[in-house]
Design an enzyme around this catalytic site. Structure first.
Site, PDB file in Angstrom:
ATOM      1  N   SER A   1       0.825  -1.206   0.000  1.00 30.51           N
ATOM      2  CA  SER A   1       0.000   0.000   0.000  1.00 30.51           C
ATOM      3  C   SER A   1       0.856   1.251   0.000  1.00 30.51           C
ATOM      4  O   SER A   1       0.358   2.337  -0.300  1.00 30.51           O
ATOM      5  CB  SER A   1      -0.869   0.046   1.252  1.00 30.51           C
ATOM      6  OG  SER A   1      -1.644  -1.106   1.353  1.00 30.51           O
TER       7      SER A   1
ATOM      8  N   HIS B   1      -1.010  -2.857  -7.235  1.00 31.35           N
ATOM      9  CA  HIS B   1      -1.753  -2.553  -6.011  1.00 31.35           C
ATOM     10  C   HIS B   1      -3.249  -2.776  -6.244  1.00 31.35           C
ATOM     11  O   HIS B   1      -3.923  -1.949  -6.855  1.00 31.35           O
ATOM     12  CB  HIS B   1      -1.451  -1.095  -5.614  1.00 31.35           C
ATOM     13  CG  HIS B   1      -2.045  -0.661  -4.322  1.00 31.35           C
ATOM     14  ND1 HIS B   1      -2.279   0.658  -4.018  1.00 31.35           N
ATOM     15  CD2 HIS B   1      -2.476  -1.356  -3.244  1.00 31.35           C
ATOM     16  CE1 HIS B   1      -2.803   0.747  -2.823  1.00 31.35           C
ATOM     17  NE2 HIS B   1      -2.945  -0.459  -2.330  1.00 31.35           N
TER      18      HIS B   1
ATOM     19  N   GLU C   1      -3.805  -0.199  -9.211  1.00 30.91           N
ATOM     20  CA  GLU C   1      -2.831   0.894  -9.342  1.00 30.91           C
ATOM     21  C   GLU C   1      -1.482   0.251  -9.670  1.00 30.91           C
ATOM     22  O   GLU C   1      -0.969  -0.557  -8.891  1.00 30.91           O
ATOM     23  CB  GLU C   1      -2.779   1.668  -8.007  1.00 30.91           C
ATOM     24  CG  GLU C   1      -2.016   2.971  -8.066  1.00 30.91           C
ATOM     25  CD  GLU C   1      -2.029   3.707  -6.705  1.00 30.91           C
ATOM     26  OE1 GLU C   1      -2.039   3.047  -5.646  1.00 30.91           O
ATOM     27  OE2 GLU C   1      -2.017   4.945  -6.712  1.00 30.91           O
TER      28      GLU C   1
ATOM     29  N   ASN D   1      -3.222   6.096  -1.730  1.00 36.09           N
ATOM     30  CA  ASN D   1      -3.134   6.360  -0.292  1.00 36.09           C
ATOM     31  C   ASN D   1      -2.622   7.758   0.037  1.00 36.09           C
ATOM     32  O   ASN D   1      -2.835   8.253   1.136  1.00 36.09           O
ATOM     33  CB  ASN D   1      -2.299   5.274   0.384  1.00 36.09           C
ATOM     34  CG  ASN D   1      -3.121   4.010   0.518  1.00 36.09           C
ATOM     35  OD1 ASN D   1      -4.262   4.051   0.990  1.00 36.09           O
ATOM     36  ND2 ASN D   1      -2.586   2.892   0.070  1.00 36.09           N
TER      37      ASN D   1
HETATM   38  P1  NAD Z   1      -2.998  -9.768   6.201  1.00 32.94           P
HETATM   39  O1  NAD Z   1      -2.451  -9.528   7.556  1.00 32.94           O
HETATM   40  O2  NAD Z   1      -4.439 -10.133   6.030  1.00 32.94           O
HETATM   41  O3  NAD Z   1      -2.129 -10.916   5.455  1.00 32.94           O
HETATM   42  C1  NAD Z   1      -0.720 -10.942   5.425  1.00 32.94           C
HETATM   43  C2  NAD Z   1      -0.281 -12.389   5.280  1.00 32.94           C
HETATM   44  O4  NAD Z   1       1.140 -12.426   5.016  1.00 32.94           O
HETATM   45  C3  NAD Z   1      -0.498 -13.241   6.544  1.00 32.94           C
HETATM   46  O5  NAD Z   1      -1.278 -14.390   6.208  1.00 32.94           O
HETATM   47  C4  NAD Z   1       0.920 -13.628   6.966  1.00 32.94           C
HETATM   48  O6  NAD Z   1       0.991 -14.944   7.533  1.00 32.94           O
HETATM   49  C5  NAD Z   1       1.653 -13.572   5.629  1.00 32.94           C
HETATM   50  N1  NAD Z   1       3.109 -13.495   5.733  1.00 32.94           N
HETATM   51  C6  NAD Z   1       3.857 -12.810   6.627  1.00 32.94           C
HETATM   52  N2  NAD Z   1       5.169 -13.018   6.376  1.00 32.94           N
HETATM   53  C7  NAD Z   1       5.248 -13.824   5.294  1.00 32.94           C
HETATM   54  C8  NAD Z   1       6.324 -14.404   4.560  1.00 32.94           C
HETATM   55  N3  NAD Z   1       7.612 -14.178   4.890  1.00 32.94           N
HETATM   56  N4  NAD Z   1       6.046 -15.212   3.518  1.00 32.94           N
HETATM   57  C9  NAD Z   1       4.756 -15.458   3.170  1.00 32.94           C
HETATM   58  N5  NAD Z   1       3.691 -14.935   3.834  1.00 32.94           N
HETATM   59  C10 NAD Z   1       3.944 -14.138   4.877  1.00 32.94           C
HETATM   60  O7  NAD Z   1      -2.648  -8.436   5.361  1.00 32.94           O
HETATM   61  P2  NAD Z   1      -3.396  -7.858   4.055  1.00 32.94           P
HETATM   62  O8  NAD Z   1      -4.432  -6.886   4.471  1.00 32.94           O
HETATM   63  O9  NAD Z   1      -3.738  -8.996   3.153  1.00 32.94           O
HETATM   64  O10 NAD Z   1      -2.208  -7.000   3.406  1.00 32.94           O
HETATM   65  C11 NAD Z   1      -1.202  -7.600   2.622  1.00 32.94           C
HETATM   66  C12 NAD Z   1      -0.529  -6.533   1.766  1.00 32.94           C
HETATM   67  O11 NAD Z   1      -1.512  -5.906   0.932  1.00 32.94           O
HETATM   68  C13 NAD Z   1       0.122  -5.397   2.554  1.00 32.94           C
HETATM   69  O12 NAD Z   1       1.291  -4.985   1.891  1.00 32.94           O
HETATM   70  C14 NAD Z   1      -0.936  -4.294   2.521  1.00 32.94           C
HETATM   71  O13 NAD Z   1      -0.402  -3.019   2.676  1.00 32.94           O
HETATM   72  C15 NAD Z   1      -1.485  -4.499   1.133  1.00 32.94           C
HETATM   73  N6  NAD Z   1      -2.842  -3.965   0.900  1.00 32.94           N
HETATM   74  C16 NAD Z   1      -3.802  -4.071   1.869  1.00 32.94           C
HETATM   75  C17 NAD Z   1      -5.094  -3.575   1.613  1.00 32.94           C
HETATM   76  C18 NAD Z   1      -6.171  -3.694   2.658  1.00 32.94           C
HETATM   77  O14 NAD Z   1      -7.251  -3.071   2.483  1.00 32.94           O
HETATM   78  N7  NAD Z   1      -5.990  -4.459   3.711  1.00 32.94           N
HETATM   79  C19 NAD Z   1      -5.403  -2.980   0.383  1.00 32.94           C
HETATM   80  C20 NAD Z   1      -4.407  -2.924  -0.595  1.00 32.94           C
HETATM   81  C21 NAD Z   1      -3.116  -3.406  -0.323  1.00 32.94           C
END
Ligand code: NAD
Length: 281
Positions: free
Chosen positions: A118, A139, A151, A189
């Site tokens: 993000s 993104h 994005e 963002n």
């Molecule tokens: P989340 O916490 O739901 O999921 C993250 C996952 O990554 C977890 O299952 C964790 O076990 C796993 N993980 C951690 N370390 C790891 C590794 N070394 N290898 C493999 N897996 C690993 O988080 P999320 O909301 O899915 O966010 C994930 C990414 O997407 C982030 O970079 C976030 O900024 C981005 N993002 C989030 C949103 C949102 O609305 N939540 C929107 C767009 C982008």
């Protein structure tokens, strides 16, 4: 043309990304360090596809075929066969730098390494690899199967060829890609988070209740969702991380995270994922 896709991270974004690639005919492997997260990710995809079948936007045979294209792994082994890797692990810079070093070592030469981050700098992530021209931001928005936008973020060294491939890939998913450059928060963002942060200041200062603030933005500005409900959907911890990136990266005090937002995170009130944020779930 279908590519071999690897998605790193099976959380709320990773499983949504795996869902849309599998539905578009690609073979997908979802990797996570947590076996529980892989199981939950797979179950979420099944639940969301079942809903699409119920609504008539996916037929049952296509659902079964898509689910058959999704594999799970706890190691990076499948990266050796990947055409495109999309990293959607926890929003933490050091973690992503380490993951991209490992992906660079494992992936074939021509493979593209994309991040769903993000806010973390694509240029900086790319510099941790030996292939910065093939590193890019892809993104997706939450919830991935529903939201139209991708994005596409070019790092300083991202090549035209990588950008073109990723723009084309996003279109083949039925999404609308928008190309932007790598600055803190990109476009999405950079514009969204100051609004969410300001809404939390309004709540902290008693300008209005959470319901009042969200209602003003929904009915007055025609937003489908108020900023506080949206923050709960994104995750308040993720919001703080992104606002900190804006604050650090742009150096302007106007981006300082609201103390009330920090307080909610300290209390473990992270939004929907913990059942409580600005609203209760
Ligand atoms: P989340 O916490 O739901 O999921 C993250 C996952 O990554 C977890 O299952 C964790 O076990 C796993 N993980 C951690 N370390 C790891 C590794 N070394 N290898 C493999 N897996 C690993 O988080 P999320 O909301 O899915 O966010 C994930 C990414 O997407 C982030 O970079 C976030 O900024 C981005 N993002 C989030 C949103 C949102 O609305 N939540 C929107 C767009 C982008």
């Amino acid at each position: 043309m279908s590519e071999r896709i690897v998605v790193v991270g099976a959380g709320q974004m990773g499983n949504g990304i795996a869902h849309v690639f599998a539905a578009a005919g690609h073979s997908v492997t979802m990797i996570d360090v947590s076996r529980d997260a892989l199981g939950r990710g797979r179950a979420t995809i099944e639940k969301n596809m079942a809903r699409q079948v119920q609504k008539g936007s996916l037929d049952a045979a296509a659902r079964d075929a898509a689910l058959g294209r999704i594999a799970l792994s706890e190691t990076l082994e499948p990266v050796r066969e990947a055409d495109i890797v999309i990293e959607a692990a926890t929003e933490n810079a050091e973690l992503k730098f380490r993951i991209f070093g490992d992906l660079d070592a494992a992936a074939p030469n021509g493979a593209i390494l994309a991040s769903n981050t993000s806010s973390i700098s694509i240029t900086e992530i790319a510099a941790r690899t030996g292939r910065p021209a093939q590193v890019i931001g892809m993104h997706f928005m939450n919830p991935v199967p529903v939201m139209q936008l991708v994005e596409v973020i070019r790092g300083l060294a991202t090549s035209d060829e990588t950008t073109t491939r990723v723009l084309d890939l996003a279109k083949r998913l039925g999404k609308t890609p928008v190309e932007v450059n790598d600055y803190p928060g990109f476009v999405s963002n950079r514009v969204l988070m100051p609004m969410i942060n300001e809404a939390v200041y309004c709540l902290m200062e008693g300008v209005g209740s959470a319901v009042a603030i969200d209602t003003v933005m929904k009915l007055g500005m025609n937003h489908p969702m108020g900023p506080l409900a949206l923050a709960d959907l994104i995750g308040l911890d993720t919001c703080v991380s992104i606002i900190e990136v804006l604050h650090r990266g742009l150096g302007d005090p106007k981006y300082r995270p609201c103390p009330l937002l920090r307080k909610y995170v300290a209390a473990g009130w992270l939004g929907r994922k913990t059942g409580r944020g600005f609203f209760s779930y």
